[in-house]
Design an enzyme around this catalytic site. Structure first.
Site, PDB file in Angstrom:
ATOM      1  N   LYS A  57      -1.173  34.835 -22.378  1.00 34.06           N
ATOM      2  CA  LYS A  57      -2.068  33.725 -22.029  1.00 34.06           C
ATOM      3  C   LYS A  57      -3.358  33.829 -22.836  1.00 34.06           C
ATOM      4  O   LYS A  57      -3.648  34.890 -23.419  1.00 34.06           O
ATOM      5  CB  LYS A  57      -2.361  33.776 -20.528  1.00 34.06           C
ATOM      6  CG  LYS A  57      -3.016  35.082 -20.076  1.00 34.06           C
ATOM      7  CD  LYS A  57      -2.962  35.243 -18.575  1.00 34.06           C
ATOM      8  CE  LYS A  57      -3.641  36.549 -18.176  1.00 34.06           C
ATOM      9  NZ  LYS A  57      -3.494  36.837 -16.743  1.00 34.06           N
ATOM     10  N   TYR A  70     -35.743  38.262 -32.569  1.00 29.10           N
ATOM     11  CA  TYR A  70     -36.350  37.443 -31.511  1.00 29.10           C
ATOM     12  C   TYR A  70     -37.033  38.311 -30.465  1.00 29.10           C
ATOM     13  O   TYR A  70     -36.486  39.337 -30.044  1.00 29.10           O
ATOM     14  CB  TYR A  70     -35.265  36.634 -30.787  1.00 29.10           C
ATOM     15  CG  TYR A  70     -34.804  35.398 -31.506  1.00 29.10           C
ATOM     16  CD1 TYR A  70     -35.701  34.396 -31.884  1.00 29.10           C
ATOM     17  CD2 TYR A  70     -33.457  35.217 -31.784  1.00 29.10           C
ATOM     18  CE1 TYR A  70     -35.254  33.251 -32.518  1.00 29.10           C
ATOM     19  CE2 TYR A  70     -32.999  34.074 -32.424  1.00 29.10           C
ATOM     20  CZ  TYR A  70     -33.906  33.094 -32.785  1.00 29.10           C
ATOM     21  OH  TYR A  70     -33.463  31.961 -33.401  1.00 29.10           O
TER      22      TYR A  70
HETATM   23  C1  LIG Z   1      -3.089  38.185 -16.756  1.00 28.60           C
HETATM   24  C2  LIG Z   1      -2.026  38.618 -15.832  1.00 28.60           C
HETATM   25  C3  LIG Z   1      -1.329  39.807 -16.077  1.00 28.60           C
HETATM   26  C4  LIG Z   1      -1.723  40.789 -17.155  1.00 28.60           C
HETATM   27  O1  LIG Z   1      -2.806  41.565 -16.663  1.00 28.60           O
HETATM   28  P1  LIG Z   1      -3.478  42.758 -17.488  1.00 28.60           P
HETATM   29  O2  LIG Z   1      -4.503  43.272 -16.537  1.00 28.60           O
HETATM   30  O3  LIG Z   1      -4.088  42.145 -18.696  1.00 28.60           O
HETATM   31  O4  LIG Z   1      -2.423  43.725 -17.814  1.00 28.60           O
HETATM   32  C5  LIG Z   1      -0.249  40.091 -15.260  1.00 28.60           C
HETATM   33  N1  LIG Z   1       0.088  39.271 -14.241  1.00 28.60           N
HETATM   34  C6  LIG Z   1      -0.583  38.142 -13.951  1.00 28.60           C
HETATM   35  C7  LIG Z   1      -0.168  37.299 -12.811  1.00 28.60           C
HETATM   36  C8  LIG Z   1      -1.678  37.782 -14.729  1.00 28.60           C
HETATM   37  O5  LIG Z   1      -2.373  36.682 -14.426  1.00 28.60           O
END
Ligand SMILES: *Cc1c(COP(=O)(O)O)cnc(C)c1O
Length: 343
Positions: free
Chosen positions: A36, A244
Site C-alpha cells: 500500500k 532561518y
Molecule cells: C499496513 C498493514 C500491514 C503491514 O504492517 P507493517 O507494520 O508495515 O508490517 C499489515 N496488515 C494490515 C492490515 C495493514 O494495514
C-alpha cells in the site's frame, strides 16, 4: 527544481533478502507483502515484481485506486484490498481481479448481494480500527472466505498483554469461521513468534528495511537510500549564523555545504538537531533549520566542492530517533522530487 539533483535509491536485492528473512521467520505460514501507499513510497510496481521473483504470492494495497495503479499482477500473485468495498465501489471491485478484505457488516451484505465470488474478511480483535466485531460473525455464514484476517494493536511491544489477548480472540474466531486460511501478523507480529503466524503473514515495514518489534527478523537490510547535491559551499566566520531563525551560530570558522534537500522531500524539519549527512565516511551534522528545499551541513575538513553528491543518513532507526518521526512516516513522506533508481 530538477529531480535529477535528488536521488532515491531502492535496493531490490536487499528487499528480496528481507522478504526471505521474514518468510523464514513466518515458519510454515506463507509470507505476503503490504505494498500500500506505493510500497511505502518506494514504488509498488518494481517492488511487486522483485518480491514475486523472490517467491511472494500475496500482496496488499489499501484501495482500488492502488490496485488499478498496479495493473496486471505477476503470474500466480494475489492482490487484496484492505479497505474492502466502500460505497460506490462495487462495480470497480467486480471488474478487478483483486479481492476485497471486507471489513464492515454493510460491506459483507453488499458483497453477498452482488456476487458469490470468494473474498477476504477482517475481524476486529481489539485494535478497534477496521473489521467486523466478534458479535457480528453470524453475518459471515455461507460466505466464501479465502483469508480471514485480524490486525494487532501492540505488536511492537513483546510483553504487552494486548498481544496474547488478541491471539486468543483470533484463535476463537478462526476456529468458528470457515476460511481457507487465517492471517494476523504484520512485521512486528512476525517478531512475536510462530504462534502469531497462522497461515499467512502480512509484513510491510520490515520488507523496506524497517526494524520493528522486540525480536526483529535477523539481518534486516536497508532498502532506501537518499542522496542530494551540494548547491553551494561557503565559509562562515565565528559569530555568524546559518539558516532561518539564525538558530545556529559558528563557534569556529566553519565550512558549510548547502544541499538541495528539504522538508518538502520528506527530510523533516525536526532533523534540524540530530540529522547527519555523509561526506565519504565523515558524518557531517545538519546545522540550523532544515528549510523546504535546502539543508545546511557542517563539512569543515571534508572536500566537497559544489555539485558533489552526498549520501544522507537515512538509516530508519537513527533517522526516526533524530527526527521524532516513525520509520513509516519517514518512508511514506519522501515526496515526489526524487529520481528513483532501482538496483
Ligand atoms: C499496513 C498493514 C500491514 C503491514 O504492517 P507493517 O507494520 O508495515 O508490517 C499489515 N496488515 C494490515 C492490515 C495493514 O494495514
Amino acid at each position: 527544481m530538477d529531480s535529477a539533483n535528488l536521488r532515491l535509491t531502492i535496493d531490490l536485492t536487499a528487499l528480496a533478502s528481507n522478504w526471505r528473512s521474514l518468510a523464514a521467520a513466518s515458519g510454515p505460514a506463507a509470507c505476503g507483502a503490504a505494498v500500500k501507499a506505493d510500497s511505502y513510497g518506494l514504488g509498488a510496481g518494481p517492488v511487486v515484481s522483485a518480491l514475486a521473483r523472490a517467491g511472494c504470492r500475496d500482496f496488499f494495497v489499501a484501495s482500488w485506486a492502488e490496485a488499478a495503479a498496479l495493473g496486471a499482477m505477476p503470474d500466480g500473485a494475489r492482490l487484496a484490498v484492505l479497505h474492502g468495498v466502500q460505497d460506490g465501489e462495487m462495480a470497480t471491485a467486480l471488474a478487478s481481479p483483486a479481492v476485497p478484505v471486507l471489513c464492515t457488516p454493510a460491506q459483507v451484505a453488499a458483497w453477498r448481494a452482488a456476487t458469490t465470488r470468494p473474498c477476504d474478511v477482517m475481524v476486529d480483535t481489539g485494535i478497534n480500527r477496521l473489521g467486523l466485531a466478534r458479535g457480528e460473525l453470524d453475518l459471515l455464514d455461507g460466505l466464501a472466505i479465502d483469508t480471514l484476517h485480524s490486525h494487532l494493536a501492540c505488536a511492537e511491544t513483546l510483553a504487552d498483554p494486548m498481544n496474547t489477548r488478541q491471539l486468543a480472540a483470533f484463535r476463537e474466531v478462526a476456529a468458528a469461521v470457515p476460511a481457507r486460511r487465517a492471517s494476523l501478523a504484520n512485521s512486528a507480529g512476525i517478531a512475536l513468534g510462530s504462534d502469531y503466524a497462522f497461515g499467512l503473514t502480512r509484513p510491510g515495514i520490515g520488507l523496506y528495511g524497517g526494524v520493528v518489534g522486540a525480536t526483529p527478523a535477523a539481518g534486516v537490510k536497508p532498502v532506501a537510500g537518499i542522496a542530494a547535491r551540494v548547491v553551494q559551499v561557503r565559509d562562515v566566520a565565528v559569530g555568524d549564523s546559518v539558516g532561518y531563525g539564525a538558530t545556529w551560530t559558528a563557534e569556529r570558522p566553519t565550512r558549510v555545504a548547502v544541499l538541495n534537500l528539504g522538508y518538502a522531500d520528506g527530510y523533516p524539519r525536526s532533523m534540524s538537531a540530530g540529522g547527519c549527512i555523509f561526506a565519504g565516511d565523515l558524518a557531517c551534522p545538519v546545522i540550523g533549520r532544515v528549510s523546504m528545499d535546502l539543508v545546511a551541513v557542517d563539512v569543515t575538513g571534508a572536500d566537497v566542492p559544489e555539485g558533489t553528491w552526498l549520501r544522507i543518513d537515512f538509516d530508519l532507526v537513527r533517522a526516526a530517533a533524530a527526527s521524532g518521526r516513525s520509520q513509516y512516516e519517514l518512508l511514506t513522506g519522501l515526496g515526489h522530487r526524487y529520481a528513483r533508481v532501482y538496483q
